[in-house]
Scaffold this active site. Structure first.
Site, short mmCIF file in Angstrom:
data_model
loop_
_atom_site.label_atom_id
_atom_site.label_comp_id
_atom_site.label_asym_id
_atom_site.label_seq_id
_atom_site.Cartn_x
_atom_site.Cartn_y
_atom_site.Cartn_z
N TYR A 71 -2.89 13.06 4.86
CA TYR A 71 -3.15 11.70 5.36
C TYR A 71 -1.98 11.13 6.13
CZ TYR A 71 -7.06 11.73 2.09
OH TYR A 71 -8.20 12.03 1.40
N LYS A 91 0.82 -1.22 0.00
CA LYS A 91 0.00 0.00 0.00
C LYS A 91 0.85 1.27 0.00
CE LYS A 91 -1.07 1.19 4.89
NZ LYS A 91 -0.39 0.19 5.72
N HIS A 102 1.67 -3.99 14.76
CA HIS A 102 2.25 -2.84 14.04
C HIS A 102 2.29 -1.70 15.06
CE1 HIS A 102 3.12 0.27 11.20
NE2 HIS A 102 2.94 -0.49 10.15
N GLU A 120 6.93 -6.00 8.07
CA GLU A 120 6.16 -5.43 6.95
C GLU A 120 6.55 -3.97 6.69
OE1 GLU A 120 2.16 -8.00 8.16
OE2 GLU A 120 2.33 -5.89 8.71
N SER A 174 2.70 3.74 11.98
CA SER A 174 3.56 4.15 10.88
C SER A 174 4.31 5.43 11.23
CB SER A 174 2.71 4.36 9.62
OG SER A 174 3.56 4.43 8.50
C1 PLP Z 1 0.61 0.23 6.46
C2 PLP Z 1 1.03 -1.07 7.03
C3 PLP Z 1 2.39 -1.43 7.00
C4 PLP Z 1 3.50 -0.51 6.54
O1 PLP Z 1 3.80 0.41 7.52
P1 PLP Z 1 5.07 1.38 7.42
O2 PLP Z 1 4.91 2.26 8.61
O3 PLP Z 1 4.99 2.11 6.13
O4 PLP Z 1 6.29 0.56 7.52
C5 PLP Z 1 2.72 -2.69 7.44
N1 PLP Z 1 1.78 -3.54 7.92
C6 PLP Z 1 0.48 -3.22 7.96
C7 PLP Z 1 -0.50 -4.22 8.46
C8 PLP Z 1 0.05 -1.98 7.53
O5 PLP Z 1 -1.24 -1.65 7.60
#
Ligand code: PLP
Length: 416
Positions: A323, A77, A206, A280, A209
């Site tokens: 965003y 994404k 997570h 990720e 971000s």
């Molecule tokens: C958006 C997202 C990421 C990427 O996050 P970054 O902060 O760009 O590294 C990884 N895993 C999930 C589930 C996400 O929603």
């Protein structure tokens, strides 16, 4: 340098890169490349991206060197540019996909489905059926409803229970308010999955971000270990996947995170047999790999103030200001007004405002920003524009983000 050169060869032969023109950037060559690109098509003033594959190679080498046991699954994404995905695939990355279209984009590169984690805790049933049909067999969940959908449509799928990280890491975009099981929800969710005869093969989280402090990873890894222990206590199959998510940014934040994560894995999982650790990262690979060049399409002078309009904005690449809570910065390329000194070195600057092209006052990108005196048809270049930019742009007011071209280039990979 040896491995850098080899990786570069790998990337140049990648699906979606091979067959395209890739310009070798000599030292300090990005500006020269943008200048020559601009002057070679005088009449075309459309904004464009430059993707420096050398930066991507350096980042992948850095990751492998500093966190060798954590395998990156790039979060599509963040920036789904096909050549970028192809290069990552060639470098051995896996992929985090959140929708049918993202899975299709990755499979189209020839990546096998076992290199994909379907890391969206809440999926439409049609998308789950699609994942089942193509053999994407690993996904995340944080609700009973999701267990029920997966039991019904994709019972062969392994699950990762997504935890809400105990600390959001001071993140620019926290994810905790939307996703992740609370500590008291873990046992009932594991039991529900077990009762549905689904295999929960591990834990994911997570920290948010653009995380600013790395201790969030330590807290989340500790929380994950208690979930592994809970599964053992409940007599469920041995968990073997830990997914530490994204949140990484290039620079000292990454260095801190790598040290903290390595230490936390040692502290909590050193004696855990057969563990696979995945992550990720999105922003980490994408942000600095892309540079955006925009054309000045309008100007107004009000006393000392200089106001410029450019042909990309808030509804396009710079949606990241809204965003992603990003701040952007611009450097001038006075290709039309000062050919002898296009980078405007040494020129006096003025307080300037930079607007995007749409007829909305919200479409304001920079205020109080120092720029030299520029003219219509000069250019503004925005570095570090790869993360959450074009990916979320719209076609509002007839300005098509989806039509912005990406030129491929490579600088010599450096050990950064
Ligand atoms: C958006 C997202 C990421 C990427 O996050 P970054 O902060 O760009 O590294 C990884 N895993 C999930 C589930 C996400 O929603």
């Amino acid at each position: 340098m040896g491995s850098g050169t080899t990786s570069l060869q790998t990337v140049l032969g990648a699906t979606a890169v091979k067959g395209r023109k890739v310009t070798n950037l000599s030292k300090d060559g990005l500006t020269d490349f943008i200048l020559s690109n601009i002057s070679s098509k005088q009449e075309v003033k459309d904004p464009f991206y430059v993707l420096d594959l050398g930066i991507l190679v350096s980042l992948m080498e850095k990751w492998t060197r500093t966190m060798p046991i954590v395998r990156p699954f790039y979060a599509v994404k963040c920036n789904p540019e096909p050549a970028f995905l192809g290069a990552l695939a060639a470098l051995g990355a896996g992929f985090d996909c959140a929708s049918r279209a993202e899975i299709e984009a990755v499979l189209a590169l020839g990546v096998s489905p076992d290199r994909i984690v379907y890391a969206n805790p809440c999926k439409a049933e049609a998308h789950i059926r699609y994942a089942a049909s193509v053999g994407v067999n690993l996904t995340t969940f944080d609700s009973r409803e999701e267990v029920e959908k997966i039991r019904k449509w994709h019972p062969k799928c392994s699950l990762l229970i997504r935890l809400k990280a105990p600390d959001d890491g001071g993140a620019r975009c926290p994810l905790g308010p939307k996703y992740g099981a609370l500590p008291e929800e873990v046992t009932p969710l594991l039991q529900a999955a077990h009762a549905a005869r689904l295999v929960v093969s591990g834990v994911s989280f997570h920290v948010g971000s653009g995380a600013t402090h790395s201790r969030a990873y330590r807290g989340a890894i500790a929380a994950a270990k208690t979930v592994f222990d809970t599964a053992t206590r409940l007599g469920m199959p041995h968990m073997h996947i830990l997914n530490i998510g994204g949140g990484f940014s290039v620079g000292h934040q990454y260095e801190d995170a790598a040290v903290t994560i390595t230490a936390a894995l040692q502290a909590y999982f050193a004696n855990y047999p057969g563990l696979t650790v995945i992550s990720e990262p999105g922003r980490f690979f994408a942000e600095t790999s892309f540079t955006l060049a925009t054309n000045i399409i309008g100007k107004r002078v009000r006393g000392e103030l200089r106001e410029y309009w450019i042909n990309d904005g808030i509804y396009g690449s710079m949606n990241c200001i809204l965003y992603d809570h990003a701040t952007v910065k611009a450097t001038p390329l006075a290709c039309s007004s000062s050919r002898a000194n296009p980078t405007c070195r040494g020129l006096r600057t003025y307080e300037s405002t930079v607007f995007g092209p749409t007829c909305d006052a919200l479409d304001t990108l920079l205020t109080g920003f120092q720029l030299p005196e520029l003219q219509v048809n000069d250019w503004l270049v925005f570095p570090n524009m790869g993360a959450y930019t074009a990916a979320a742009g719209s076609n509002f007011n007839g300005f098509k983000t989806s039509a912005i071209s990406t030129y491929l280039a490579f600088s010599t990979p450096t050990r950064s």
